[in-house]
Enzyme design. Structure first.
Site, PDB file in Angstrom:
ATOM      1  N   ASP A 122       0.851  -1.189   0.000  1.00 48.27           N
ATOM      2  CA  ASP A 122       0.000   0.000   0.000  1.00 48.27           C
ATOM      3  C   ASP A 122       0.886   1.238   0.000  1.00 48.27           C
ATOM      4  O   ASP A 122       1.378   1.676   1.038  1.00 48.27           O
ATOM      5  CB  ASP A 122      -0.911  -0.029   1.227  1.00 48.27           C
ATOM      6  CG  ASP A 122      -1.794   1.202   1.330  1.00 48.27           C
ATOM      7  OD1 ASP A 122      -1.962   1.899   0.304  1.00 48.27           O
ATOM      8  OD2 ASP A 122      -2.310   1.474   2.428  1.00 48.27           O
ATOM      9  N   CYS A 152      -9.960   8.933  -8.656  1.00 51.38           N
ATOM     10  CA  CYS A 152     -11.330   9.185  -8.208  1.00 51.38           C
ATOM     11  C   CYS A 152     -11.786  10.531  -8.737  1.00 51.38           C
ATOM     12  O   CYS A 152     -10.966  11.383  -9.132  1.00 51.38           O
ATOM     13  CB  CYS A 152     -11.441   9.126  -6.684  1.00 51.38           C
ATOM     14  SG  CYS A 152     -10.476  10.353  -5.802  1.00 51.38           S
ATOM     15  N   ASN A 160     -12.679  12.082   0.611  1.00 56.59           N
ATOM     16  CA  ASN A 160     -11.520  11.346   1.130  1.00 56.59           C
ATOM     17  C   ASN A 160     -10.596  12.263   1.929  1.00 56.59           C
ATOM     18  O   ASN A 160     -10.064  11.881   2.977  1.00 56.59           O
ATOM     19  CB  ASN A 160     -10.744  10.702  -0.017  1.00 56.59           C
ATOM     20  CG  ASN A 160     -11.470   9.529  -0.631  1.00 56.59           C
ATOM     21  OD1 ASN A 160     -12.412   9.000  -0.054  1.00 56.59           O
ATOM     22  ND2 ASN A 160     -11.050   9.119  -1.815  1.00 56.59           N
ATOM     23  N   HIS A 248     -32.510 -15.623  14.458  1.00 61.81           N
ATOM     24  CA  HIS A 248     -33.954 -15.631  14.693  1.00 61.81           C
ATOM     25  C   HIS A 248     -34.233 -15.762  16.185  1.00 61.81           C
ATOM     26  O   HIS A 248     -33.354 -16.141  16.978  1.00 61.81           O
ATOM     27  CB  HIS A 248     -34.574 -16.815  13.955  1.00 61.81           C
ATOM     28  CG  HIS A 248     -33.886 -18.114  14.278  1.00 61.81           C
ATOM     29  ND1 HIS A 248     -34.120 -18.828  15.430  1.00 61.81           N
ATOM     30  CD2 HIS A 248     -32.933 -18.800  13.609  1.00 61.81           C
ATOM     31  CE1 HIS A 248     -33.369 -19.894  15.459  1.00 61.81           C
ATOM     32  NE2 HIS A 248     -32.612 -19.910  14.352  1.00 61.81           N
ATOM     33  N   GLU A 322     -30.069 -21.765   6.783  1.00 63.56           N
ATOM     34  CA  GLU A 322     -29.136 -22.440   7.679  1.00 63.56           C
ATOM     35  C   GLU A 322     -28.382 -23.549   6.941  1.00 63.56           C
ATOM     36  O   GLU A 322     -28.836 -24.046   5.911  1.00 63.56           O
ATOM     37  CB  GLU A 322     -29.902 -23.007   8.879  1.00 63.56           C
ATOM     38  CG  GLU A 322     -29.052 -23.760   9.899  1.00 63.56           C
ATOM     39  CD  GLU A 322     -27.945 -22.930  10.546  1.00 63.56           C
ATOM     40  OE1 GLU A 322     -27.090 -22.413   9.805  1.00 63.56           O
ATOM     41  OE2 GLU A 322     -27.915 -22.831  11.784  1.00 63.56           O
TER      42      GLU A 322
END
Length: 478
Positions: A122, A152, A160, A248, A322
């Site tokens: 980075d 951007c 930002n 639930h 589930e």
């Protein structure tokens, strides 16, 4: 076949062979984002005619971010690393001020030697020369390399910068951070050399929180990991997010200690549904209480009944059903031990990978809920009401839990989990709604042998209320 370290593959034979990495022969100086001179990585020139390339199956991947400050590189880097780690890869973000240094690459090499396989650097890497050093390094070490260039629009850039200013203002209030960041951008912009297709596999991202303006393009992307990265980057990175998760309400099967099925809520489960509604904008709620913008449930009755009094658009999603217990659907743990003692032991030995006969494993479930997690990350203020195993897999993403530990995440009944984003991290708040219920959490027993006694097998089974089978028959099992 292991090609993760100094193994190479010949383009003529296709077989892996050992080959020592070339010695570093050159060094260059690069200027970092603060105008300082820093020692760059000593590397040898790449040898394009050597006939060597990374083993396509096992070679580690180095991902290099490229772009000016405040373009969303860090948020995206950590989002990618979190997703890959959640899916079972070993990914880590290496933060650098501007460009990767010799120390960075030594750390990455050591990281890969430990058996890890994805390193994300980075940093800005604004110049072609700074990126070429990494390209050469990966060519020598036989690592895959992927460039990700970020940009951007003006609105996204302003937002930002505002977020960055707020963060640094907490560290030091005596500095005009907004002015410093804007001046840094103005100074660095003329030096930025956009990536060229000749530099190698590449993804370009034009960041925006608005999906109509967020765009991603790719060149030379191949393999499952790089394709997964592309999929993660395709969704906008929402900076401020809040999610609500709940199982639930207690079901009739919970009371009886039975797994799976499509049982209705117990009286206490109905009481929890009322309490949850008061917490999230339903009847009797406070004016300032949170109100979900979207409500997602499974297709099973107990989740749909739990949210029936909560206002908002809703959807019943099959992927939130589930875990399928196969031949064990509707049985108690005691009955599973009696009928299938070997299966019960095998599941305790490796709960993450064990698949119920004609059913699913947690590994299957993790793949199933991937689409749900990606959809969540493109939204905010979503309420998800699902089931124990499903929510374990989803919460593992936000908690950063290793796959083998996923089946043992505690997601209790009658508890609201609130997840909030903090930069590129998430924090989980647990809010018990104080409605009595059974405890369904079961830890791994110490004895997982197939020859263990019934007492050893059932030692960690939670208590529940047993009733004769004749009284249980009216409850349907789907």
């Amino acid at each position: 076949m292991n090609c993760t370290d100094t193994h190479v593959v010949s383009s003529s034979s296709g077989h892996c062979a050992n080959d020592a990495a070339a010695e570093a022969v050159s060094a260059a100086d690069a200027e970092d984002g603060n105008g300082q001179r820093s020692r760059s990585v000593p590397v040898a020139a790449a040898k394009p005619n050597s006939g060597l390339k990374p083993c396509p199956l096992r070679a580690p991947l180095v991902v290099t971010t490229v772009g000016l400050p405040c373009r969303g590189k860090s948020l995206a880097s950590h989002k990618v690393a979190r997703h890959l780690s959640w899916r079972g890869e070993s990914a880590k973000v290496f933060n650098v001020e501007s460009n990767a240094t010799a120390d960075t690459l030594h750390e990455i090499s050591a990281f890969f030697k430990e058996g890890n396989n994805v390193a994300i650097i980075d940093g800005m890497h604004l110049t072609r020369s700074s990126r070429q050093l990494l390209i050469n390094f990966c060519a020598e070490q036989l690592f895959h390399h992927l460039l990700i260039e970020f940009s951007c629009n003006d609105q996204c850039l302003r937002e930002n910068i505002d977020d960055t200013v707020k963060f640094y203002h907490q560290l030091d209030q005596n500095i005009d951070w907004e002015r410093r960041i804007k001046e840094n951008n103005e100074r660095l912009t003329p030096r930025f050399e956009p990536c060229s297709p000749l530099e190698g596999p590449m993804i370009t991202v034009n960041n925006s929180e608005d999906p109509m303006f967020h765009s991603v393009t790719a060149r030379g992307v191949r393999g499952s990991i790089q394709t997964n990265i592309l999929g993660v980057l395709a969704s906008p990175v929402i900076r401020q997010q809040t999610f609500y998760f709940s199982r639930h309400g207690e079901s009739e099967f919970n009371v009886l200690g039975r797994i799976g099925g499509d049982a209705d809520l117990s009286p206490r489960g109905m009481k929890y549904a009322e309490r949850l509604a008061r917490q999230l904008g339903g009847p009797g709620s406070a004016p300032d209480c949170p109100k979900p913008k979207l409500i997602w449930t499974s297709e099973l009755r107990r989740t749909i009944r739990t949210v029936q009094n909560i206002p908002g658009p809703r959807a019943a999603i099959k992927d939130l059903n589930e875990i399928n217990a196969g031949i064990c659907e509707g049985l108690t743990y005691e009955e599973i031990q009696e009928r299938f003692p070997q299966e019960f032991a095998w599941r305790d030995q490796d709960k993450f990978k064990y698949r119920y006969p004609h059913g699913e494993s947690y590994l299957d479930l993790l793949q199933r809920v991937d689409s749900v997690v990606q959809a969540l990350l493109a939204n905010t203020d979503v309420l998800v009401v699902s089931h124990q195993a499903v929510l374990r897999c989803i919460m593992a993403y936000f908690k950063g839990t290793k796959p083998d530990d996923v089946p043992y995440i505690n997601v209790p009944l009658h508890t609201l989990l609130i997840v909030r984003s903090y930069g590129y991290d998430f924090k989980v708040e647990t809010v018990p709604l104080k409605v009595e219920c059974v405890d369904t959490y079961r830890i791994q027993p110490k004895n997982c042998s197939t020859s263990r006694t019934t007492a050893d097998a059932l030692t960690t089974v939670p208590a529940h209320f047993d009733t004769p089978l004749s009284q249980q028959m009216p409850t349907t099992i789907s």
